[in-house]
Structures are given as C-alpha cells and as structure tokens.
Design a protein around this motif. Structure first.
Motif, mmCIF file in Angstrom:
data_model
loop_
_atom_site.group_PDB
_atom_site.id
_atom_site.type_symbol
_atom_site.label_atom_id
_atom_site.label_comp_id
_atom_site.label_asym_id
_atom_site.label_seq_id
_atom_site.Cartn_x
_atom_site.Cartn_y
_atom_site.Cartn_z
ATOM 1 N N VAL A 71 67.891 53.834 -14.321
ATOM 2 C CA VAL A 71 68.229 52.541 -14.912
ATOM 3 C C VAL A 71 69.584 52.108 -14.367
ATOM 4 N N SER A 72 69.690 50.880 -13.913
ATOM 5 C CA SER A 72 71.006 50.395 -13.493
ATOM 6 C C SER A 72 71.061 48.878 -13.595
ATOM 7 N N PHE A 73 72.242 48.342 -13.356
ATOM 8 C CA PHE A 73 72.457 46.904 -13.492
ATOM 9 C C PHE A 73 73.057 46.418 -12.182
ATOM 10 N N GLU A 74 72.206 45.987 -11.285
ATOM 11 C CA GLU A 74 72.659 45.632 -9.938
ATOM 12 C C GLU A 74 72.172 44.248 -9.552
ATOM 13 N N ALA A 111 71.328 48.040 -19.685
ATOM 14 C CA ALA A 111 70.948 49.249 -20.428
ATOM 15 C C ALA A 111 71.390 49.206 -21.888
ATOM 16 N N SER A 137 75.170 57.926 -17.409
ATOM 17 C CA SER A 137 76.316 57.763 -16.503
ATOM 18 C C SER A 137 76.699 56.295 -16.326
ATOM 19 N N VAL A 138 76.601 55.551 -17.411
ATOM 20 C CA VAL A 138 76.947 54.120 -17.350
ATOM 21 C C VAL A 138 78.468 53.972 -17.380
ATOM 22 N N SER A 140 80.979 50.621 -17.467
ATOM 23 C CA SER A 140 80.925 49.165 -17.498
ATOM 24 C C SER A 140 82.187 48.599 -18.143
ATOM 25 N N TYR A 224 86.264 62.554 -18.352
ATOM 26 C CA TYR A 224 87.372 62.919 -17.478
ATOM 27 C C TYR A 224 88.575 63.272 -18.343
ATOM 28 N N LYS A 270 85.408 65.704 -11.881
ATOM 29 C CA LYS A 270 86.622 65.549 -11.069
ATOM 30 C C LYS A 270 86.918 64.068 -10.808
ATOM 31 N N GLN A 275 83.392 52.894 -7.853
ATOM 32 C CA GLN A 275 83.734 51.508 -8.177
ATOM 33 C C GLN A 275 84.520 51.458 -9.486
HETATM 34 P P1 NAD Z 1 80.036 53.821 -11.156
HETATM 35 O O1 NAD Z 1 80.697 52.511 -11.346
HETATM 36 O O2 NAD Z 1 79.882 54.352 -9.780
HETATM 37 O O3 NAD Z 1 78.555 53.781 -11.803
HETATM 38 C C1 NAD Z 1 78.250 53.075 -12.949
HETATM 39 C C2 NAD Z 1 76.743 52.973 -13.125
HETATM 40 O O4 NAD Z 1 76.504 52.281 -14.358
HETATM 41 C C3 NAD Z 1 76.024 52.148 -12.030
HETATM 42 O O5 NAD Z 1 74.764 52.730 -11.771
HETATM 43 C C4 NAD Z 1 75.813 50.793 -12.707
HETATM 44 O O6 NAD Z 1 74.690 50.055 -12.230
HETATM 45 C C5 NAD Z 1 75.565 51.254 -14.134
HETATM 46 N N1 NAD Z 1 75.784 50.200 -15.131
HETATM 47 C C6 NAD Z 1 76.933 49.537 -15.415
HETATM 48 N N2 NAD Z 1 76.705 48.655 -16.422
HETATM 49 C C7 NAD Z 1 75.398 48.775 -16.764
HETATM 50 C C8 NAD Z 1 74.565 48.147 -17.710
HETATM 51 N N3 NAD Z 1 75.027 47.218 -18.548
HETATM 52 N N4 NAD Z 1 73.253 48.488 -17.738
HETATM 53 C C9 NAD Z 1 72.743 49.428 -16.888
HETATM 54 N N5 NAD Z 1 73.496 50.091 -16.001
HETATM 55 C C10 NAD Z 1 74.808 49.767 -15.940
HETATM 56 O O7 NAD Z 1 80.808 54.828 -12.106
HETATM 57 P P2 NAD Z 1 81.125 56.391 -12.070
HETATM 58 O O8 NAD Z 1 82.551 56.548 -11.666
HETATM 59 O O9 NAD Z 1 80.079 57.160 -11.386
HETATM 60 O O10 NAD Z 1 81.090 56.702 -13.630
HETATM 61 C C11 NAD Z 1 79.994 57.284 -14.300
HETATM 62 C C12 NAD Z 1 80.528 58.158 -15.424
HETATM 63 O O11 NAD Z 1 81.297 59.220 -14.858
HETATM 64 C C13 NAD Z 1 81.461 57.422 -16.390
HETATM 65 O O12 NAD Z 1 81.251 57.907 -17.686
HETATM 66 C C14 NAD Z 1 82.838 57.839 -15.894
HETATM 67 O O13 NAD Z 1 83.824 57.743 -16.887
HETATM 68 C C15 NAD Z 1 82.552 59.274 -15.515
HETATM 69 N N6 NAD Z 1 83.559 59.905 -14.642
HETATM 70 C C16 NAD Z 1 84.013 59.282 -13.517
HETATM 71 C C17 NAD Z 1 85.003 59.894 -12.755
HETATM 72 C C18 NAD Z 1 85.554 59.238 -11.507
HETATM 73 O O14 NAD Z 1 86.595 59.670 -11.025
HETATM 74 N N7 NAD Z 1 84.884 58.260 -10.964
HETATM 75 C C19 NAD Z 1 85.495 61.162 -13.118
HETATM 76 C C20 NAD Z 1 84.977 61.786 -14.234
HETATM 77 C C21 NAD Z 1 84.017 61.147 -15.005
#
Ligand code: NAD
Length: 392
Positions: A71-74, A111, A137-138, A140, A224, A270, A275
């Motif tokens: 599921v994603s929002f793209e 989502a 893993s949303v 937003s 994190y 980590k 994005q």
């Molecule tokens: P990302 O921006 O790469 O991915 C976000 C995902 O959420 C995408 O697939 C997007 O399409 C989806 N999304 C956003 N809004 C949506 C909606 N309304 N409906 C459906 N899908 C939606 O982010 P990421 O960095 O991979 O983060 C994912 C998780 O990992 C988060 O909880 C983040 O806090 C956590 N995290 C990230 C890091 C980091 O350094 N990037 C480190 C530790 C934990």
C-alpha cells in the motif's frame, strides 16, 4: 521525454523510471545474494513504495519467498510530469516479483482512510488469504482522520525550549547554525496523531475483523532513537513523542494478538537518507558524518541491508532479541560507542570548509539522487524515456 533531476530544497520533483527500476533491482540482487530466510509467506506492507517499506517488501519476497501486497500513496505521471519515485519503484518491484513467480499486488491511495483499508482487505482476501506479517512503514507529513475528516499536520520541532545546532544545506554544502522554536502543545498532539500508533492499530483491527490474521502473525513498525546531537529535534522533539506512542502501541497490539500467538514489534532502525529523513533539520549533517565513520569501520548499511538483518533477527532464532523495552535494535552499529565518539568529535569541528572531508556529503547526495532514480552508472540519462509506466 528526457528526465533530469529538479531539486527544490529537500525534495526532487522529477523521478526517472529506468533509474528507479535500477534502484529496485540492485536491492533485489542484494537480497538474492544474501542467506535465504524461512519466515513469512503472506505479507502486507503499508508504506511499501520507498525507503524502509520498499526494502522490507523486497526482502520479504526475494529473501523469504513471500507473496506481497503493498500500500502506498504515490503520483502517476501526467501532462509532461513524471510520476513520483515510489510509483516507478512499485511498478519495477511488481514486474520483478511476478517474473520470479511471487504474487505482487499494489494499491495506491490514502492508507489513513477507512475506504483504503477496506479496499486493501478485499485484495488481501482475494490474493493472499490470511497474512503472517504486516509491516507498517508509513511516513507522512499529514493525516486526515478517518472518523472526523479533520486533517492534522506533523511538525519537526523541539519541545520546551528553542534548539540551536549546526545544519547543512546538502545542495550547497554550506554549514550554518539553525535555531528551531519549540512546538506548541497542539503541534505535539498533532504530530502524535499523524506519526503515532493509531493508524497502525486501526489496520490491525480491520485485518482482525476481516479474519485475515494468520496464527503466529507478526506486525512491525519502524522507529528511530539516535544520538545526543539530534536528540532535541528527534527523540525528545515532536517526532520522538509520536515514536513513543508508536512503541507503546506495539505493547497494546501484542496483547491483542495473543489469541493468534502473534506479536507486534517496533524495530529501531538506522538513520538513512530517505525522502522523510532529508526533511528533518540537523539530521542530514549528522547522517553525512555518520556515513563517513561507518564506512571507515566497514559498518555502512542502507535500507536493504537493514531489512535483511531485521528478518534474520526475527525469523532465524527461537527467540527474538530485543532491548528492555521490547524493541528490535537495528541501530546497534550506529549507536556503538566508538562510532558515536568519532561522529561527536567530527561534529564539534565541522564547518563549510571541512564538511566534504570530515563528512560524506558525496554519499549523501548520491543516495538522495538515487531515491529518485538518478545517479546510476548503468542508466543513460540522455535517452528519451516514456514517463508513463504501469503494471496492469
Ligand atoms: P519514506 O518517505 O521513504 O516512505 C514512506 C512511505 O509511506 C512511502 O511508501 C509512501 O508512499 C507511504 N505513505 C506516505 N503517506 C501515505 C498515505 N497517506 N497512505 C499510504 N501510504 C503513504 O520513509 P522512510 O524513511 O522509509 O520511513 C518509514 C518508517 O521508517 C517511518 O516510521 C520512519 O520514522 C522510520 N525510520 C526512518 C529512518 C530514516 O532514517 N529514514 C530511520 C529509522 C526509522
């Protein structure tokens, strides 16, 4: 159309379909070269198109042989505009997974809404049946509440007092000092509403009501913690409050999943260029110093390496190793004392003049470009490509 990166602040408004496919394929290759894992077979990933969610989906299919629904929002391509990177990633993943014989279905929309949950459940019932792993893993910046229709915005701010620290403009390489004003109580609450655990538990509730949870089901969400340098803006800031809520939700969900002999975990991952993380002040400078240190020590990882390590931890032993709060710690190498000492020492001396040498801005920029499908040697960016790609 010839597609080049168009960077505006911390986002890139274009994405390259062939480059995004290359990014996905590199991650698939990494997993294919890693040890196969006997784990989940029917997997739902919410937030599946980029970053940690995409890597989890790839590792689930190509490492565990799982069928997946993502599921994603793209944004699809329209009128001379490219689609978003997550759109292209999803298309590339589906193609590769299906070619390898796995079920791979994706659904695009909000989502957070009840409608999207119901649509997804229908698809899960039709294509997968009961699921044994749900990855949430949303990430937003806003959420429209499904019951009230009210839209909440999250903020990245400190709590209690202003926070001043160094930051870098990753485009120009200029290191400067930034002061961030503290959040109001309302902003703190709104950030919890957007990035806390409520939506995760609504997904689990919907799946349970539809009788789609398998015996022994696992659900995962990502968090994190990070070091003292980023504490005021991250763990002790508004987003940290949301993460506390997410972590508390794991405990509640575990109780609810007892009848399925299931478990909910938060995995503390980590810091990486995604994005979402590039939008957090101070964090990109920390990441570029961290990369340099971790590379020197042979500890550097991206999302895909973390996803593989996560599934190894989850499925390879008889018990899952956690910290005293029950969290899986994939940030153990980032938080190692020698790593943090080295980052701290670099942090105190970092300036515009020495940032390229003390930090790994080059890797940061490359990782950032690659999020959008740029910067891959195997892609000819002068070629005319069709921005409209679809799977169905
Ligand atoms: P990302 O921006 O790469 O991915 C976000 C995902 O959420 C995408 O697939 C997007 O399409 C989806 N999304 C956003 N809004 C949506 C909606 N309304 N409906 C459906 N899908 C939606 O982010 P990421 O960095 O991979 O983060 C994912 C998780 O990992 C988060 O909880 C983040 O806090 C956590 N995290 C990230 C890091 C980091 O350094 N990037 C480190 C530790 C934990």
């Amino acid at each position: 159309m010839i597609i080049k990166p168009k960077i505006r602040g911390f986002i890139c408004t274009t994405a390259h379909p062939a480059g995004c496919a290359a990014h996905v394929n590199r991650q698939i290759d990494y997993i294919k070269d890693s040890t196969a894992i006997q784990g989940a077979k029917k997997v739902l990933v919410i937030g599946a198109s980029t970053g940690y969610g995409l890597a989890s989906r790839i590792a689930a299919s190509f490492g565990m042989g799982a069928d997946t629904i993502g599921v994603s929002f793209e944004r699809p391509a329209s009128e001379g505009r490219t689609a978003s990177a997550g759109w292209y990633n999803t298309v590339a993943f589906e193609r590769a997974a299906r070619a390898a014989g796995y079920i791979a279905e994706s659904i695009n929309g909000d989502a957070f809404s009840h409608e999207m949950k119901q649509e997804t459940l229908k698809l899960v019932k039709e294509k997968l049946g009961k699921v044994d792993l749900i990855v949430y893993s949303v990430a937003s910046p806003r959420r429209t509440h499904p019951d009230t229709g009210e839209t909440f915005n999250s903020v990245l701010k400190p709590i209690g007092q202003p926070f001043t620290n160094k930051t870098v403009n990753t485009n120009t390489g200029v290191v400067s000092e930034i002061t961030l004003e503290p959040a109001t109580q309302e902003e703190i609450e709104n950030t919890i509403t957007v990035m806390g655990g409520e939506d995760w538990s609504l997904w689990l509730k919907a799946l349970e009501e539809a009788d789609l949870l398998a015996d022994g089901v696992t659900t995962l969400a990502y968090s994190y913690i990070g070091p003292e340098i980023t504490e005021a803006i991250y763990r002790k800031g508004t987003i940290g409050q949301a993460k506390n809520d997410l972590e508390a939700t794991a405990h509640t969900l575990t109780k609810q999943l007892e009848r399925y002999h299931g478990k909910a975990y938060v995995s503390v991952n980590k810091a990486l260029v995604t994005q979402s993380s590039s939008a957090i002040p101070v964090v990109p400078l920390y990441i570029s110093l961290l990369f340099k240190v971790m590379k020197e020590k042979g500890l550097h990882e991206g999302c895909i390496e973390q996803a593989q390590r996560l599934f190894e931890k989850l499925y390879s032993g008889s018990t899952v190793e956690t910290d005293e709060e029950g969290r899986i710690r994939l940030d153990n190498w980032e938080m190692r004392e020698d790593v943090q000492e080295a980052v701290k020492a670099a942090w105190s001396e970092i300036t515009t003049e020495n940032v390229s040498e003390r930090g790994d801005l080059e890797q940061y920029r490359l990782d950032f470009l690659q999020l959008f499908g740029f910067g891959f040697d195997e892609i000819d960016y002068e070629l005319d490509v069709d921005p409209e790609v679809h799977t169905h």
